[in-house]
Write a protein that holds these residues in place. Structure first.
Motif, PDB file in Angstrom:
ATOM      1  N   GLY A 139       1.101  -1.244   0.059  1.00 53.07           N
ATOM      2  CA  GLY A 139       0.036   0.173  -0.062  1.00 53.07           C
ATOM      3  C   GLY A 139       0.907   1.370   0.046  1.00 53.07           C
ATOM      4  N   THR A 140      -0.011   2.420  -0.204  1.00 46.79           N
ATOM      5  CA  THR A 140       1.011   3.606  -0.243  1.00 46.79           C
ATOM      6  C   THR A 140       1.304   4.020   1.087  1.00 46.79           C
ATOM      7  OG1 THR A 140       0.077   4.087  -2.431  1.00 46.79           O
ATOM      8  CG2 THR A 140       1.082   5.773  -1.287  1.00 46.79           C
ATOM      9  N   PRO A 141       2.434   4.348   1.321  1.00 43.25           N
ATOM     10  CA  PRO A 141       2.907   4.941   2.732  1.00 43.25           C
ATOM     11  C   PRO A 141       2.209   6.395   2.793  1.00 43.25           C
ATOM     12  CG  PRO A 141       4.889   4.242   1.482  1.00 43.25           C
ATOM     13  CD  PRO A 141       3.822   4.353   0.696  1.00 43.25           C
ATOM     14  N   CYS A 142       2.152   6.770   4.029  1.00 40.29           N
ATOM     15  CA  CYS A 142       1.565   8.200   4.078  1.00 40.29           C
ATOM     16  C   CYS A 142       2.205   8.748   5.637  1.00 40.29           C
ATOM     17  CB  CYS A 142       0.285   8.111   4.467  1.00 40.29           C
ATOM     18  SG  CYS A 142      -0.427   7.480   6.022  1.00 40.29           S
ATOM     19  N   PRO A 143       2.021  10.190   5.856  1.00 40.14           N
ATOM     20  CA  PRO A 143       2.359  10.630   7.027  1.00 40.14           C
ATOM     21  C   PRO A 143       2.220   9.745   8.292  1.00 40.14           C
ATOM     22  CG  PRO A 143       1.633  12.421   5.738  1.00 40.14           C
ATOM     23  CD  PRO A 143       1.331  11.063   5.042  1.00 40.14           C
ATOM     24  N   THR A 144       2.947   9.785   9.007  1.00 37.13           N
ATOM     25  CA  THR A 144       3.052   9.111  10.499  1.00 37.13           C
ATOM     26  C   THR A 144       3.498   9.946  11.512  1.00 37.13           C
ATOM     27  OG1 THR A 144       3.240   6.861   9.016  1.00 37.13           O
ATOM     28  CG2 THR A 144       3.337   6.786  11.780  1.00 37.13           C
ATOM     29  N   ARG A 145       3.033  10.068  12.492  1.00 41.02           N
ATOM     30  CA  ARG A 145       3.324  11.266  13.428  1.00 41.02           C
ATOM     31  C   ARG A 145       5.064  11.395  13.496  1.00 41.02           C
ATOM     32  NH1 ARG A 145       1.705  10.173  19.555  1.00 41.02           N
ATOM     33  NH2 ARG A 145       1.362  12.388  20.161  1.00 41.02           N
ATOM     34  N   ALA A 146       5.360  12.793  13.008  1.00 45.56           N
ATOM     35  CA  ALA A 146       6.484  13.070  12.611  1.00 45.56           C
ATOM     36  C   ALA A 146       7.038  12.431  11.436  1.00 45.56           C
ATOM     37  CB  ALA A 146       7.487  13.413  13.831  1.00 45.56           C
ATOM     38  N   PRO A 147       6.342  12.418  10.422  1.00 46.13           N
ATOM     39  CA  PRO A 147       6.922  11.874   9.105  1.00 46.13           C
ATOM     40  C   PRO A 147       8.340  12.804   8.740  1.00 46.13           C
ATOM     41  CG  PRO A 147       5.284  13.409   8.603  1.00 46.13           C
ATOM     42  CD  PRO A 147       5.254  13.306   9.985  1.00 46.13           C
ATOM     43  N   GLY A 148       9.390  11.662   8.475  1.00 44.61           N
ATOM     44  CA  GLY A 148      10.619  12.056   8.306  1.00 44.61           C
ATOM     45  C   GLY A 148      11.329  12.249   9.440  1.00 44.61           C
ATOM     46  N   GLU A 149      10.966  13.175  10.508  1.00 42.23           N
ATOM     47  CA  GLU A 149      11.807  13.716  11.581  1.00 42.23           C
ATOM     48  C   GLU A 149      11.816  12.488  12.603  1.00 42.23           C
ATOM     49  OE1 GLU A 149       9.105  15.384  10.567  1.00 42.23           O
ATOM     50  OE2 GLU A 149      10.150  17.362  10.172  1.00 42.23           O
ATOM     51  N   ALA A 150      10.878  11.709  12.647  1.00 41.32           N
ATOM     52  CA  ALA A 150      10.877  10.506  13.611  1.00 41.32           C
ATOM     53  C   ALA A 150      11.789   9.472  13.235  1.00 41.32           C
ATOM     54  CB  ALA A 150       9.366   9.833  13.679  1.00 41.32           C
ATOM     55  N   PRO A 151      11.996   8.917  12.098  1.00 44.52           N
ATOM     56  CA  PRO A 151      13.186   8.030  11.712  1.00 44.52           C
ATOM     57  C   PRO A 151      14.324   8.873  11.458  1.00 44.52           C
ATOM     58  CG  PRO A 151      11.595   8.075   9.919  1.00 44.52           C
ATOM     59  CD  PRO A 151      10.905   8.706  11.001  1.00 44.52           C
ATOM     60  N   GLY A 152      14.295   9.925  10.827  1.00 44.51           N
ATOM     61  CA  GLY A 152      15.499  10.624  10.370  1.00 44.51           C
ATOM     62  C   GLY A 152      16.188  11.212  11.715  1.00 44.51           C
ATOM     63  N   THR A 153      15.597  11.699  12.774  1.00 36.97           N
ATOM     64  CA  THR A 153      16.237  12.142  14.007  1.00 36.97           C
ATOM     65  C   THR A 153      16.969  10.692  14.844  1.00 36.97           C
ATOM     66  OG1 THR A 153      14.420  12.062  15.359  1.00 36.97           O
ATOM     67  CG2 THR A 153      15.179  14.268  14.424  1.00 36.97           C
ATOM     68  N   TYR A 154      16.344   9.728  14.695  1.00 39.69           N
ATOM     69  CA  TYR A 154      16.890   8.518  15.087  1.00 39.69           C
ATOM     70  C   TYR A 154      18.355   8.151  14.397  1.00 39.69           C
ATOM     71  CZ  TYR A 154      18.481   3.641  14.605  1.00 39.69           C
ATOM     72  OH  TYR A 154      19.157   2.420  14.637  1.00 39.69           O
ATOM     73  N   ALA A 155      18.372   8.244  13.071  1.00 40.34           N
ATOM     74  CA  ALA A 155      19.467   7.946  12.211  1.00 40.34           C
ATOM     75  C   ALA A 155      20.795   8.944  12.513  1.00 40.34           C
ATOM     76  CB  ALA A 155      19.309   7.966  10.883  1.00 40.34           C
ATOM     77  N   MET A 156      20.395  10.164  12.543  1.00 42.22           N
ATOM     78  CA  MET A 156      21.167  11.624  12.627  1.00 42.22           C
ATOM     79  C   MET A 156      21.873  11.326  13.967  1.00 42.22           C
ATOM     80  SD  MET A 156      22.836  13.923  11.323  1.00 42.22           S
ATOM     81  CE  MET A 156      23.594  15.288  11.923  1.00 42.22           C
ATOM     82  N   GLU A 157      20.758  11.175  15.084  1.00 38.37           N
ATOM     83  CA  GLU A 157      21.179  11.309  16.661  1.00 38.37           C
ATOM     84  C   GLU A 157      21.986  10.170  16.914  1.00 38.37           C
ATOM     85  OE1 GLU A 157      20.643  14.709  18.549  1.00 38.37           O
ATOM     86  OE2 GLU A 157      20.935  14.945  16.679  1.00 38.37           O
ATOM     87  N   ALA A 158      21.696   8.967  16.473  1.00 37.65           N
ATOM     88  CA  ALA A 158      22.338   7.824  16.725  1.00 37.65           C
ATOM     89  C   ALA A 158      23.958   8.125  15.982  1.00 37.65           C
ATOM     90  CB  ALA A 158      21.976   6.823  15.977  1.00 37.65           C
ATOM     91  N   ALA A 159      24.017   8.672  14.840  1.00 40.12           N
ATOM     92  CA  ALA A 159      25.308   9.150  14.088  1.00 40.12           C
ATOM     93  C   ALA A 159      25.998  10.238  15.135  1.00 40.12           C
ATOM     94  CB  ALA A 159      25.115   9.454  12.849  1.00 40.12           C
TER      95      ALA A 159
END
Lengths: 328, 771
Positions: free
Chosen positions: B344-364
């Protein structure tokens, strides 16, 4: 959900007759598993036979010290029963690690014995499943089998038995008392559930027309210690990735007899007799625990996604032995 | 100064909710109601060869079966009309229009019957024969066909500044790792539900939606009927988290079904169907390469995301957006690639982008800090962005340093020993982790109407939504404050497309957007009554200046002479005016777009619709162009890990958020806490799994899709800086719905590393990964 008729049995014989005559009749007690399965049309009984009126709700100590638990005793009542909390710690802990408080308030001892696997392929009628539709195949075999069994599997089925209670009962050498139109008989819990073999749809030794009336746990010897440890993906309301029930009869610092059962890793509550052998006469030491764990998992057959369970089960057992022995 | 705003007022709709009086979409009683049940595909790619509905249609009580063969043709809107309107209308997959199957779980028929049970049972009698093709449903299966992602809500998804590659190659310290997040499902408590009812040409939809007017517009376009012929009602929504933000197929199916059978039709999606009918967060593979000098100053940041979409529409989880601006780095690259899959097509999920994005960036960032042997907080301070490094603009307001400091105190950061894997409490390893939180402050145009009645009570209204966030309550507070009335004398109405326009309840924008409109309308209504009073010879306020008059508890009085005054009710009654009404539109938009309109007044070709509303005009006159609008915060976690069995327990969480004015501490804390629990789920357990052979979701219920339960949730301490951001709006609030999840995942993952010395770069961090 398919339409069904509903009767309430006020005598055991009515329930026995009904299940004897109506091949698709199903006994309902707490209904915590059966109703889910009916909504998904995995179970499609034509008749539900409610046995909640039957007098099987007592917990009593028998003259020989054994504990008799009525089949309709609710999981929470059993878990919090003073004798269980004191003498059968492993059972109380196992019960309280299962499901959620709401479900435990409904679920019964008999129902817990009869509950079915939570294999997601069994639960989704789009997939083939030998347990649901004999001969249709097993989607779990090459599917997402992270939660599946590594012991007691067959080439027909690798579904895990979900119960915590049964694992503890198995380690406690409990016996299931069943009653049918031809009389009563007893089945040890360790034999009650069947491995899938060639007929994964046949899950227990309960015969048509028989109902579970009680479970009896023999008296425990003085100085027996028992604990249950469950490892899972979240802290509550979740089935085991691996669990271990440990009952240790001690003689000073030496293990006189160990009774061990696993949950979450096998197709039935899994009594680990090799591990028990390995611990006989051992001291409460890491090395003994290690070799017991190794012995228990010798015959494990992992699939693609559940390989971790071999190591996790060993560690779970070692940790459970330490906790039970008080050497953690 | 604020009498009501900021107070922890209890939910004004709380009683209705706990007594069952709150009517959610499926709760509406309609005469002669029929029930639709959606049958969904059981193959992942292919075509319907034949679909036989005869047996189903013969069942007594069955009213009809909709399939692609008999469903009315929908009108696919022009591309130019559809941007951000709806997922379904932008898609090449309009429901029941042809025989193509793009993913497992696609709607293939709707059975309509006199009871829900009959409709559901009968669905089994619809015989669908498919031709099946080999699907692709994991990114890795199609990674060679990845394409650059185009845009995310008007923002570019490929950005470069300076010479990131060269700077990385020449950096003294480097971290270059790939972080993987899984597919996630929103799983609000309330499943999607729609009741569709036709009255001649007019259609009413009772719908669970985060965007009443979005649903209205999109349904009208698809059915090719005038927008004014569609009314959408959504008084209560039991959570959305993005999956109710845009129109999905089922409201359209309900409308078609209702037309077909000539009765109102209700469709409620089952929990299983909630996994295939309303979007998800796409899986991401995020390569984050950081280069720094010996002290820890970032010289290069590269954040390259590969994510997934469906075969029918592009939606790319915008992981790199926050990376552009979270730290000062002269060189930066962020890019997004997209892989088309049979899902199915993905869609915004609570903080789309920021939620997984800050995980990767802040883990780095965490990895870099350990490499540099400096405190993770110190590394963030060294690279503190004093201005927005992406556009060079000043922050409208930023107090992140204070967040770090207060968060560190709250979690007991001073207890943290720098070496990972060495701190023990009994059998457990102890770990502390932290991360930066950030989310844009979105504000969109909105309208509101306020009426003051002659009995002294007031009604404020706007076509916004309360998705459980507390909109009813905070809007009541804002109106009450502006009107000088107690909360009990003000009622707020929402969730009806007949009410003044409001944007989607998404992007954490409702407080700033609708709040401003409600405040402006309330101030305007109050001003009208003040004018009535000072022009009324019989009023004790006659001939006073507007500026000299204040209102408290519904009573107008002269500031310097508090004994001189009268109530709203008295003025209106004497003048025989049943009510005073004001409607205002605030046109401010802080939403960032590719054209760089950030902070500018939205250019609208329509005539100015503020309606001469002075409060809205003065709001528009606030200088915004030189400013960048973002919220920041600091997330801190303490975990205990049992290394033997791989068990992680978050034992404490502390969060300090800078979100401007806190309108209601209860609601705001609740939002932040909810976001953090979402983050805990992402970090430790949530995981949508596709069957490796067929590509059908196997974790399609709440037993197999693990969300945190109470026992997983530690005490969460939430603090706010609570400094008004008056460049956003006169209220100064920036929104609380989404920032709570940002940084939360990384804080927990970083704490797990600190505890164990093991860096798990593939979420979720389950026991099998730690043993």
């Amino acid at each position: 959900m398919k339409p069904f008729t509903f009767i309430r049995a006020n005598e055991a014989r009515i329930a026995m007759h009904a299940t004897q005559q109506n091949s698709s009749g199903k006994i309902i007690a707490g209904g915590t598993n059966l109703l889910d399965l009916m909504k998904l049309e995995i179970e499609t009984p034509e008749q539900l036979i409610d046995i909640n009126l039957l007098p099987m709700k007592k917990i009593e100590v028998l003259p020989d010290g054994a504990l008799r638990i009525g089949a309709l005793v609710r999981n929470s009542d059993l878990a919090y029963h003073p004798i269980v909390r004191k003498k059968y710690v492993v059972l109380s802990e196992a019960l309280l690690s299962g499901a959620s408080p709401q479900l435990r308030n409904m679920a019964t001892v008999g129902g817990n014995l009869m509950q079915r696997t939570r294999c997601p392929y069994f639960y989704d009628t789009v997939f083939p499943c030998n347990k649901r539709v004999p001969g249709s195949g097993c989607a779990a075999m090459d599917g997402y089998n992270r939660s599946h069994a590594i012991l007691g599997t067959s080439n027909q089925c690798i579904a895990t038995h979900p119960s915590d209670m049964c694992v503890a009962l198995s380690a406690l050498d409990a016996v299931v008392r069943v009653s049918g139109l031809n009389g009563e008989r007893t089945i040890p819990v360790v034999d009650f559930h069947l491995v899938p073999g060639e007929s994964p749809d046949k899950e227990t030794r309960l015969e048509k027309g028989e109902i579970i009336t009680s479970v009896e746990i023999p008296a425990v010897a003085m100085g027996t210690k028992s604990r249950y440890l469950k490892v899972r993906d979240r802290a509550s309301y979740e089935f085991a990735l691996a669990s271990a029930a440990v009952v240790l009869e001690m003689n000073g610092g030496t293990i006189q007899k160990a009774k061990i059962a696993f949950g979450g890793i096998a197709t039935k509550p899994w009594r680990a007799s090799q591990a028990e052998q390995a611990l006989k006469g051992a001291r409460l030491e890491e090395a003994a625990f290690q070799s017991a764990a190794a012995a228990a998992l010798q015959e494990a057959k992992p699939r693609k996604f559940n390989g971790f369970k071999v190591e996790l089960a060993k560690r779970t057992l070692i940790r459970a032995l330490k906790i039970t022995g008080g050497v953690a | 100064m604020n009498a009501i705003i900021g107070k922890p007022v209890g939910r004004v709709d709380g009683r209705l909710k706990v007594t069952g009086g709150a009517r959610y979409a499926a709760d509406f009683q309609r005469a002669n109601l029929a029930y639709g049940y959606c049958l969904q595909s059981s193959i992942t790619k292919g075509r319907i060869l034949s679909i036989d509905t005869q047996a189903a249609e013969a069942v007594p009580g069955v009213l009809g079966v909709l399939t692609y063969k008999n469903a009315p043709r929908l009108k696919k809107p022009e591309q130019s009309e559809t941007v951000q309107d709806s997922k379904v209308s932008e898609s090449n997959l309009l429901p029941l229009q042809d025989e193509n199957i793009y993913y497992d779980g696609q709607h293939v028929a709707v059975v309509i019957a006199d009871t829900f049970e009959r409709a559901r049972d009968t669905a089994n009698l619809v015989k669908v024969v498919y031709t099946e093709e080999k699907p692709v449903f994991e990114i890795e299966q199609a990674i060679n066909e990845a394409i650059p992602a185009k845009q995310s809500f008007g923002r570019k998804m490929q950005v470069k500044r300076g010479e990131p590659e060269e700077a990385f190659n020449g950096a003294e310290k480097k971290s270059d790792q790939t972080y993987t997040t899984t597919v996630y499902h929103h799983n609000p408590m309330e499943p999607h539900a729609t009741i569709a009812e036709w009255n001649g040409e007019k259609l009413t939809l009772y719908d669970a939606t985060q965007w009443v007017q979005g649903t209205q517009k999109a349904v009208a376009k698809l059915l090719d009927i005038p927008i004014k012929n569609v009314r959408v009602i959504s008084h209560f929504v039991g959570g959305g988290f993005g999956c109710k933000g845009f129109l999905w197929a089922h409201p359209v199916l309900a409308a078609m079904a209702a037309k077909k059978v000539g009765r109102p039709v209700k469709i409620v999606l089952s929990r299983q169907q909630m996994f295939t009918s309303n979007g998800h967060r796409g899986r991401t593979l995020q390569q984050v390469a950081l280069g720094a000098n010996g002290e820890g100053k970032l010289t290069s940041v590269r954040h390259l995301t590969t994510t997934q979409t469906s075969m029918v529409e592009d939606f790319a989880e915008p992981c790199g957006m926050s990376t552009r601006l979270i730290y000062a780095s002269p060189n930066l690259e962020m890019a997004h690639k997209l892989v088309r899959l049979n899902t199915g097509t993905p869609c915004p999920t609570r903080a789309p982008g920021e939620a997984p994005g800050t995980y990767a960036m802040e883990a780095a960032m965490d990895e870099l800090a350990y490499q540099l042997r400096i405190d993770p907080i110190q590394l963030r301070l060294l690279n503190y962005a004093e201005v927005n490094p992406h556009d060079g603009k000043q922050w409208s307001s930023k107090n992140l340093k204070e967040c770090y400091q207060r968060g560190a105190e709250a979690i007991g950061w001073q207890e943290r020993k720098p070496e990972p894997g060495l701190t023990k409490e009994g059998e457990f390893l102890v770990g502390y982790g932290m991360a930066t939180a950030t989310y844009p402050c979105n504000r969109s145009p909105a309208s509101a109407r306020v009426q003051i009645f002659s009995d002294g009570h007031a009604v404020a209204a706007s076509c916004t939504q309360d998705i459980g966030t507390g909109t009813y309550t905070i809007m009541t507070q804002i109106a009450a404050e502006a009107l000088g009335l107690p909360v009990e004398k003000v009622e707020f109405k929402l969730g009806d497309s007949d009410l003044p326009n409001a944007p989607v309840s998404g992007g954490s924008q409702t407080a700033a957007s609708v709040g401003s409109a409600v405040q402006a309308a309330a101030l305007e209504a109050k001003a009208k009554i003040i004018e009535l009073a000072i022009g009324d010879k019989k009023s004790p306020l006659s001939q006073k200046t507007k500026e000299s008059i204040e209102v408290e508890n519904g009573r107008l009085f002269v500031k310097d002479e508090p004994g001189r005054g009268e109530t709203y009710a008295q003025i209106l009654a004497r003048n025989r005016v049943p009510k005073i009404e004001a409607e205002c539109t605030t046109k401010v938009s802080t939403r960032e777009t590719e054209k760089g309109e950030e902070g500018e007044k939205k250019q609208d070709s329509e005539e100015d619709k503020t309606g001469g509303c002075w409060a809205a005009s003065s709001d528009e006159e606030i200088e915004r162009k030189p400013y960048s609008f973002h919220s920041f915060g600091a997330q801190f976690a303490k975990v205990l890990v049992d290394p033997m069995i791989g068990k992680v327990r978050v034992v404490k969480f502390a969060s300090v958020m800078d979100i401007g004015t806190v309108l209601n501490t209860k609601m705001a804390e609740n939002q932040i806490r909810g976001g953090i629990i979402f983050g805990l789920g992402m970090a430790l357990m949530e995981h949508t799994v596709f069957d490796p052979v067929r590509g059908r979701i196997v974790t399609r219920d709440l037993a197999n899709y693990h969300v945190p339960v109470n026992a997983d949730v530690p005490p969460i301490e939430v603090q706010f800086i609570n400094k008004p951001d008056l460049r956003v709006s006169p209220i100064g609030a920036r929104g609380a719905g989404e920032i709570g999840i940002t940084g939360a995942v990384a804080a927990i993952a970083n704490a797990v590393f600190h505890a164990t010395g093991k860096r798990i770069r593939e979420l979720p961090i389950t026991p099998d990964k730690l043993i």
